[in-house]
Design a protein around this motif. Structure first.
Motif, PDB file in Angstrom:
ATOM      1  N   VAL A 137     -44.721 -17.096 -40.515  1.00 13.35           N
ATOM      2  CA  VAL A 137     -43.283 -17.519 -39.824  1.00 13.35           C
ATOM      3  C   VAL A 137     -42.149 -17.821 -40.778  1.00 13.35           C
ATOM      4  O   VAL A 137     -42.356 -18.674 -41.860  1.00 13.35           O
ATOM      5  CB  VAL A 137     -43.456 -18.719 -39.006  1.00 13.35           C
ATOM      6  CG1 VAL A 137     -42.187 -19.135 -38.365  1.00 13.35           C
ATOM      7  CG2 VAL A 137     -44.659 -18.570 -37.818  1.00 13.35           C
ATOM      8  N   SER A 217     -42.856 -12.999 -38.188  1.00 10.91           N
ATOM      9  CA  SER A 217     -42.058 -13.751 -37.359  1.00 10.91           C
ATOM     10  C   SER A 217     -40.968 -14.525 -37.822  1.00 10.91           C
ATOM     11  O   SER A 217     -41.292 -15.281 -38.633  1.00 10.91           O
ATOM     12  CB  SER A 217     -43.025 -14.585 -36.058  1.00 10.91           C
ATOM     13  OG  SER A 217     -44.106 -13.935 -35.765  1.00 10.91           O
ATOM     14  N   LEU A 219     -37.952 -17.440 -37.045  1.00  9.01           N
ATOM     15  CA  LEU A 219     -37.375 -18.337 -35.866  1.00  9.01           C
ATOM     16  C   LEU A 219     -36.299 -18.771 -36.616  1.00  9.01           C
ATOM     17  O   LEU A 219     -36.058 -18.977 -37.817  1.00  9.01           O
ATOM     18  CB  LEU A 219     -38.151 -19.619 -35.825  1.00  9.01           C
ATOM     19  CG  LEU A 219     -38.057 -20.785 -35.200  1.00  9.01           C
ATOM     20  CD1 LEU A 219     -39.337 -21.584 -34.548  1.00  9.01           C
ATOM     21  CD2 LEU A 219     -37.134 -21.833 -35.655  1.00  9.01           C
ATOM     22  N   ASP A 248     -40.453  -9.879 -36.145  1.00 10.24           N
ATOM     23  CA  ASP A 248     -40.440 -10.201 -34.758  1.00 10.24           C
ATOM     24  C   ASP A 248     -39.688 -11.686 -34.649  1.00 10.24           C
ATOM     25  O   ASP A 248     -40.079 -12.498 -35.362  1.00 10.24           O
ATOM     26  CB  ASP A 248     -41.955 -10.293 -34.259  1.00 10.24           C
ATOM     27  CG  ASP A 248     -42.228 -10.907 -32.953  1.00 10.24           C
ATOM     28  OD1 ASP A 248     -41.243 -10.125 -32.135  1.00 10.24           O
ATOM     29  OD2 ASP A 248     -42.924 -11.703 -32.494  1.00 10.24           O
ATOM     30  N   ILE A 250     -39.370 -14.831 -32.707  1.00  8.90           N
ATOM     31  CA  ILE A 250     -39.924 -15.640 -31.860  1.00  8.90           C
ATOM     32  C   ILE A 250     -39.535 -16.736 -31.272  1.00  8.90           C
ATOM     33  O   ILE A 250     -40.031 -17.495 -30.438  1.00  8.90           O
ATOM     34  CB  ILE A 250     -41.285 -16.186 -32.829  1.00  8.90           C
ATOM     35  CG1 ILE A 250     -42.437 -16.727 -32.078  1.00  8.90           C
ATOM     36  CG2 ILE A 250     -40.871 -17.221 -33.726  1.00  8.90           C
ATOM     37  CD1 ILE A 250     -43.539 -16.778 -32.751  1.00  8.90           C
ATOM     38  N   ILE A 285     -41.920 -21.732 -28.126  1.00  4.86           N
ATOM     39  CA  ILE A 285     -42.440 -20.997 -29.409  1.00  4.86           C
ATOM     40  C   ILE A 285     -43.866 -20.948 -29.635  1.00  4.86           C
ATOM     41  O   ILE A 285     -44.717 -20.240 -30.194  1.00  4.86           O
ATOM     42  CB  ILE A 285     -41.521 -21.309 -30.610  1.00  4.86           C
ATOM     43  CG1 ILE A 285     -40.103 -20.992 -30.247  1.00  4.86           C
ATOM     44  CG2 ILE A 285     -42.007 -20.611 -31.777  1.00  4.86           C
ATOM     45  CD1 ILE A 285     -39.142 -21.887 -31.384  1.00  4.86           C
ATOM     46  N   LYS A 288     -46.094 -18.809 -27.653  1.00  5.84           N
ATOM     47  CA  LYS A 288     -45.962 -17.465 -28.166  1.00  5.84           C
ATOM     48  C   LYS A 288     -46.945 -17.140 -29.457  1.00  5.84           C
ATOM     49  O   LYS A 288     -47.657 -16.418 -29.530  1.00  5.84           O
ATOM     50  CB  LYS A 288     -44.565 -16.906 -28.552  1.00  5.84           C
ATOM     51  CG  LYS A 288     -43.480 -16.967 -27.386  1.00  5.84           C
ATOM     52  CD  LYS A 288     -42.294 -16.576 -27.983  1.00  5.84           C
ATOM     53  CE  LYS A 288     -41.348 -16.641 -26.704  1.00  5.84           C
ATOM     54  NZ  LYS A 288     -39.707 -16.241 -27.083  1.00  5.84           N
ATOM     55  N   LEU A 289     -46.940 -18.318 -30.293  1.00  7.88           N
ATOM     56  CA  LEU A 289     -47.830 -18.282 -31.340  1.00  7.88           C
ATOM     57  C   LEU A 289     -49.110 -18.385 -30.852  1.00  7.88           C
ATOM     58  O   LEU A 289     -49.989 -17.506 -31.656  1.00  7.88           O
ATOM     59  CB  LEU A 289     -47.534 -19.385 -32.562  1.00  7.88           C
ATOM     60  CG  LEU A 289     -46.181 -19.358 -32.985  1.00  7.88           C
ATOM     61  CD1 LEU A 289     -45.995 -20.388 -34.040  1.00  7.88           C
ATOM     62  CD2 LEU A 289     -46.104 -18.247 -34.055  1.00  7.88           C
ATOM     63  N   ARG A 292     -50.573 -15.151 -29.682  1.00 10.28           N
ATOM     64  CA  ARG A 292     -50.909 -14.096 -30.746  1.00 10.28           C
ATOM     65  C   ARG A 292     -52.124 -14.078 -31.759  1.00 10.28           C
ATOM     66  O   ARG A 292     -52.500 -13.480 -32.233  1.00 10.28           O
ATOM     67  CB  ARG A 292     -49.615 -13.867 -31.841  1.00 10.28           C
ATOM     68  CG  ARG A 292     -48.528 -13.565 -30.850  1.00 10.28           C
ATOM     69  CD  ARG A 292     -47.336 -13.458 -31.773  1.00 10.28           C
ATOM     70  NE  ARG A 292     -46.143 -13.372 -31.247  1.00 10.28           N
ATOM     71  CZ  ARG A 292     -44.840 -13.216 -31.642  1.00 10.28           C
ATOM     72  NH1 ARG A 292     -44.696 -13.079 -32.779  1.00 10.28           N
ATOM     73  NH2 ARG A 292     -43.712 -12.668 -30.612  1.00 10.28           N
TER      74      ARG A 292
END
Length: 293
Positions: A137, A217, A219, A248, A250, A285, A288-289, A292
């Motif tokens: 991230v 990802s 942010l 991506d 996120i 967030i 979402k993590l 995955r």
């Protein structure tokens, strides 16, 4: 156990604030979570979770002087933390063995997730921590310096992954040396592809596998307006054009004076019910993590 590395390339973008908040969100969702302060220069993650840095911390664990479990402390927010070593002589010069010892200790621990708060800069230690995580991230803001440093960090991290992927093949020794020394000889991924093509076209498959597995990802922190988010589209295109990787998006954290003050004051706002919009962002967030992994 899954490791999430949180980097930013530039100091001041709120990595520690984000790391601590995501850790609290994962804990609230029922996941046993550990925060690890991997900033080798100015560890401060402990301030965001209301604890003091102990005598025995990260460096002591990596050296084998202190047991992993022994160095972990609980926080008022329910999430556990392995604090960074503050002003410890030698911290910036850890060995590969010490880094591996830490990662192995984390990997074999009782936690569901470990969030590694990385220091600023593109040192090999920060890059290797980043590359060896299950999820990568990047925290960035809309400031030009943040965008530039995020790109620079991702370039170094990808080139490091390529270097390590080809290190055992003698015919690529010169390429690996160039990549390791951060030379501008390879300006983009196309130049690396051309070099590999000139050696053995079949090895392009290995390169493609490294690139495809390099998933990042992003942010965006302290978002003032929609225009701050529109920059992401152009940034993603630049990353793909020059590095060949897909990033991506996120999520984002909107601008709020309380967030800015929290980052400056090294405090958390996650446990404050007055800021449910900020808490909701991190809950989303973190969900979402978790989905995955």
């Amino acid at each position: 156990m899954k490791i999430i590395a949180i980097g930013g390339g530039k100091g001041g973008v709120g990595k520690s604030f984000v790391t601590s908040s995501l850790g609290m969100a994962l804990t609230k969702a029922g996941h046993k979570t550990l925060l690890v302060d991997c900033d080798l220069g100015s560890a401060n993650l402990h301030n965001f979770v209301g604890v003091s840095a102990p005598t025995n911390a990260l460096y002591n664990v990596m050296r084998g002087d202190t047991g992993f479990e022994e160095a972990i402390i609980s926080t008022p927010y329910g999430v556990d933390i392995l604090c960074g070593s503050v002003d410890m002589l030698g911290m910036a010069h850890i060995t590969r063995h010490e880094r591996k010892h830490l990662l192995n200790s984390i990997q074999s621990s009782k936690y569901d997730y470990a969030l590694m708060d990385l220091g600023a800069g593109n040192s090999f230690h920060m890059v290797d921590f980043f590359n060896e995580a299950h999820i990568k991230v990047m925290v960035m803001t809309s400031e030009p310096t943040s965008i530039e440093n995020t790109y620079g960090f991702l370039k170094v991290a990808l080139y490091r992954a390529i270097e390590r992927g080809f290190a055992e093949t003698n015919s690529y020794a010169e390429m690996c040396k160039i990549l390791r020394n951060a030379s501008h000889t390879f300006a983009d991924i196309r130049s690396i592809r051309s070099f590999i093509y000139s050696i053995d076209v079949n090895d392009l498959t290995k390169l493609d596998n490294i690139i495809n597995n390099f998933q990042v990802s992003v942010l965006i922190n302290v978002v003032h307006s929609k225009s701050d988010l529109t920059l992401l589209s152009g940034f993603k295109q630049i990353i793909f054009n020059y590095l060949g990787i897909h990033i991506d998006f996120i999520g984002f954290v909107p601008y709020d004076k309380v967030v800015v003050d929290a980052i400056k004051g090294q405090q958390s706002v996650y446990g404050d019910s007055l800021h449910e919009n900020i808490i909701g962002c991190f809950d989303s967030i973190s969900g979402k993590l978790a989905a995955r992994l």
